[in-house]
Design a protein around this motif. Structure first.
Motif, PDB file in Angstrom:
ATOM      1  N   ASP A 128       0.868  -1.052  -0.002  1.00 22.73           N
ATOM      2  CA  ASP A 128      -0.063   0.131   0.146  1.00 22.73           C
ATOM      3  C   ASP A 128       0.710   1.352   0.076  1.00 22.73           C
ATOM      4  O   ASP A 128       0.237   2.341   0.151  1.00 22.73           O
ATOM      5  CB  ASP A 128      -0.829   0.002   1.220  1.00 22.73           C
ATOM      6  CG  ASP A 128      -1.743  -1.173   1.230  1.00 22.73           C
ATOM      7  OD1 ASP A 128      -2.390  -1.440   0.008  1.00 22.73           O
ATOM      8  OD2 ASP A 128      -2.217  -1.871   2.119  1.00 22.73           O
ATOM      9  N   ARG A 129       1.951   1.199   0.203  1.00 21.49           N
ATOM     10  CA  ARG A 129       2.991   2.238  -0.078  1.00 21.49           C
ATOM     11  C   ARG A 129       4.516   2.036  -0.960  1.00 21.49           C
ATOM     12  O   ARG A 129       5.091   1.433  -0.447  1.00 21.49           O
ATOM     13  CB  ARG A 129       3.502   2.613   1.374  1.00 21.49           C
ATOM     14  CG  ARG A 129       2.484   2.984   2.443  1.00 21.49           C
ATOM     15  CD  ARG A 129       2.904   3.366   3.900  1.00 21.49           C
ATOM     16  NE  ARG A 129       1.887   3.841   4.517  1.00 21.49           N
ATOM     17  CZ  ARG A 129       1.269   2.915   5.484  1.00 21.49           C
ATOM     18  NH1 ARG A 129       1.591   1.838   5.729  1.00 21.49           N
ATOM     19  NH2 ARG A 129       0.398   3.509   6.224  1.00 21.49           N
ATOM     20  N   PRO A 130       4.137   2.649  -2.111  1.00 19.30           N
ATOM     21  CA  PRO A 130       5.511   2.546  -2.929  1.00 19.30           C
ATOM     22  C   PRO A 130       6.606   2.963  -2.097  1.00 19.30           C
ATOM     23  O   PRO A 130       6.690   3.858  -1.271  1.00 19.30           O
ATOM     24  CB  PRO A 130       4.993   3.426  -4.084  1.00 19.30           C
ATOM     25  CG  PRO A 130       3.671   3.505  -4.123  1.00 19.30           C
ATOM     26  CD  PRO A 130       3.221   3.378  -2.661  1.00 19.30           C
ATOM     27  N   LEU A 131       7.620   2.379  -2.527  1.00 23.64           N
ATOM     28  CA  LEU A 131       9.072   2.705  -1.780  1.00 23.64           C
ATOM     29  C   LEU A 131      10.097   2.780  -2.802  1.00 23.64           C
ATOM     30  O   LEU A 131      10.269   2.039  -3.785  1.00 23.64           O
ATOM     31  CB  LEU A 131       9.110   1.451  -0.879  1.00 23.64           C
ATOM     32  CG  LEU A 131      10.605   1.558   0.343  1.00 23.64           C
ATOM     33  CD1 LEU A 131      10.108   2.664   1.022  1.00 23.64           C
ATOM     34  CD2 LEU A 131      10.755   0.342   0.590  1.00 23.64           C
ATOM     35  N   PRO A 132      11.130   3.854  -2.776  1.00 22.03           N
ATOM     36  CA  PRO A 132      12.024   4.147  -3.555  1.00 22.03           C
ATOM     37  C   PRO A 132      13.038   2.900  -3.478  1.00 22.03           C
ATOM     38  O   PRO A 132      13.274   2.521  -2.248  1.00 22.03           O
ATOM     39  CB  PRO A 132      12.701   5.226  -3.090  1.00 22.03           C
ATOM     40  CG  PRO A 132      11.375   6.263  -2.659  1.00 22.03           C
ATOM     41  CD  PRO A 132      10.858   4.904  -1.916  1.00 22.03           C
ATOM     42  N   ALA A 133      13.833   2.300  -4.488  1.00 19.47           N
ATOM     43  CA  ALA A 133      14.773   1.163  -4.198  1.00 19.47           C
ATOM     44  C   ALA A 133      15.819   1.689  -3.325  1.00 19.47           C
ATOM     45  O   ALA A 133      16.292   0.782  -2.564  1.00 19.47           O
ATOM     46  CB  ALA A 133      15.640   1.166  -5.670  1.00 19.47           C
ATOM     47  N   ARG A 134      16.177   2.987  -2.689  1.00 22.42           N
ATOM     48  CA  ARG A 134      17.291   3.262  -1.889  1.00 22.42           C
ATOM     49  C   ARG A 134      16.628   2.842  -0.576  1.00 22.42           C
ATOM     50  O   ARG A 134      17.430   2.520   0.251  1.00 22.42           O
ATOM     51  CB  ARG A 134      17.871   4.782  -2.253  1.00 22.42           C
ATOM     52  CG  ARG A 134      16.720   5.666  -1.832  1.00 22.42           C
ATOM     53  CD  ARG A 134      17.342   7.129  -1.794  1.00 22.42           C
ATOM     54  NE  ARG A 134      16.506   8.115  -0.845  1.00 22.42           N
ATOM     55  CZ  ARG A 134      15.473   8.657  -1.665  1.00 22.42           C
ATOM     56  NH1 ARG A 134      15.097   8.217  -2.955  1.00 22.42           N
ATOM     57  NH2 ARG A 134      14.582   9.478  -1.075  1.00 22.42           N
ATOM     58  N   ASP A 135      15.504   3.197  -0.260  1.00 24.86           N
ATOM     59  CA  ASP A 135      14.847   3.099   0.882  1.00 24.86           C
ATOM     60  C   ASP A 135      14.845   1.266   1.062  1.00 24.86           C
ATOM     61  O   ASP A 135      15.159   0.781   2.273  1.00 24.86           O
ATOM     62  CB  ASP A 135      13.459   3.455   1.074  1.00 24.86           C
ATOM     63  CG  ASP A 135      13.458   5.016   1.282  1.00 24.86           C
ATOM     64  OD1 ASP A 135      14.512   5.464   1.241  1.00 24.86           O
ATOM     65  OD2 ASP A 135      12.444   5.539   1.181  1.00 24.86           O
ATOM     66  N   LEU A 136      14.525   0.670   0.262  1.00 26.23           N
ATOM     67  CA  LEU A 136      14.468  -0.841   0.307  1.00 26.23           C
ATOM     68  C   LEU A 136      15.930  -1.287   0.606  1.00 26.23           C
ATOM     69  O   LEU A 136      16.058  -2.185   1.508  1.00 26.23           O
ATOM     70  CB  LEU A 136      13.833  -1.576  -1.032  1.00 26.23           C
ATOM     71  CG  LEU A 136      14.045  -2.729  -1.166  1.00 26.23           C
ATOM     72  CD1 LEU A 136      13.046  -3.472   0.031  1.00 26.23           C
ATOM     73  CD2 LEU A 136      13.439  -3.580  -2.408  1.00 26.23           C
ATOM     74  N   ALA A 137      16.853  -0.774  -0.040  1.00 26.67           N
ATOM     75  CA  ALA A 137      18.185  -1.168   0.343  1.00 26.67           C
ATOM     76  C   ALA A 137      18.566  -0.863   1.817  1.00 26.67           C
ATOM     77  O   ALA A 137      19.193  -1.643   2.503  1.00 26.67           O
ATOM     78  CB  ALA A 137      19.323  -0.196  -0.658  1.00 26.67           C
TER      79      ALA A 137
END
Length: 153
Positions: free
Chosen positions: A54-63
């Protein structure tokens, strides 16, 4: 000066650590087999699990969440995208970035991953009281060096 050590306690603690490591390895093996059955690797399953549908996330935050290099996340996201579980979309908050969006198929697979990650069949032989004691002891031991996510949901 270091306090004297009790050899019996030391041996007991060492044996306990070895048992915990054995349990962790058994859990990991079962999870890896189940995750492979979903067409994922342990790393891609963990990445999918970290994404909030329910909340898109930038790849840097996933990292950051995975505590790994952004280049590794790119490869993981590529695999998830190829499987149709995640899409890269322009982030409305910052059009220079892409946000990771979990697809409908990704939601279904993520739910299955979450079930796999909480599989408790190794604990089936414990009575409820034993399970409660084990949970309490595991909480007590893990609280000292456990990442924030170890807290209750």
């Amino acid at each position: 000066m270091a306090p004297p050590t009790d050899p019996d306690r030391s041996a007991l603690a060492g044996d306990t650590v070895r048992r915990i490591m054995h349990i962790a390895a058994a859990l990991r093996h079962h999870q890896d087999v189940e995750v492979a059955g979903l067409g994922l690797t342990p790393a891609t399953a963990r990445a999918l699990d970290e994404l909030d549908p329910d909340r898109p996330l930038p790849a840097r935050d996933l990292a950051e969440r995975l505590r790994c290099d952004r280049s590794n996340v790119t490869a993981l996201v590529d695999k998830l995208e190829q499987a149709g579980l995640v899409e890269r979309r322009t982030d409305p908050a910052d059009r220079r970035q892409k946000a990771l969006v979990v697809t409908a198929d990704g939601r279904r697979v993520r739910e299955r991953v979450r079930l796999v990650m909480s599989d408790s069949r190794l604990l089936d032989g414990l009575r409820t009281e034993e399970l409660a004691t084990l949970r309490e002891l595991a909480w007590k031991v893990s609280d000292g060096g456990c990442p924030e996510r170890c807290g209750p949901d």
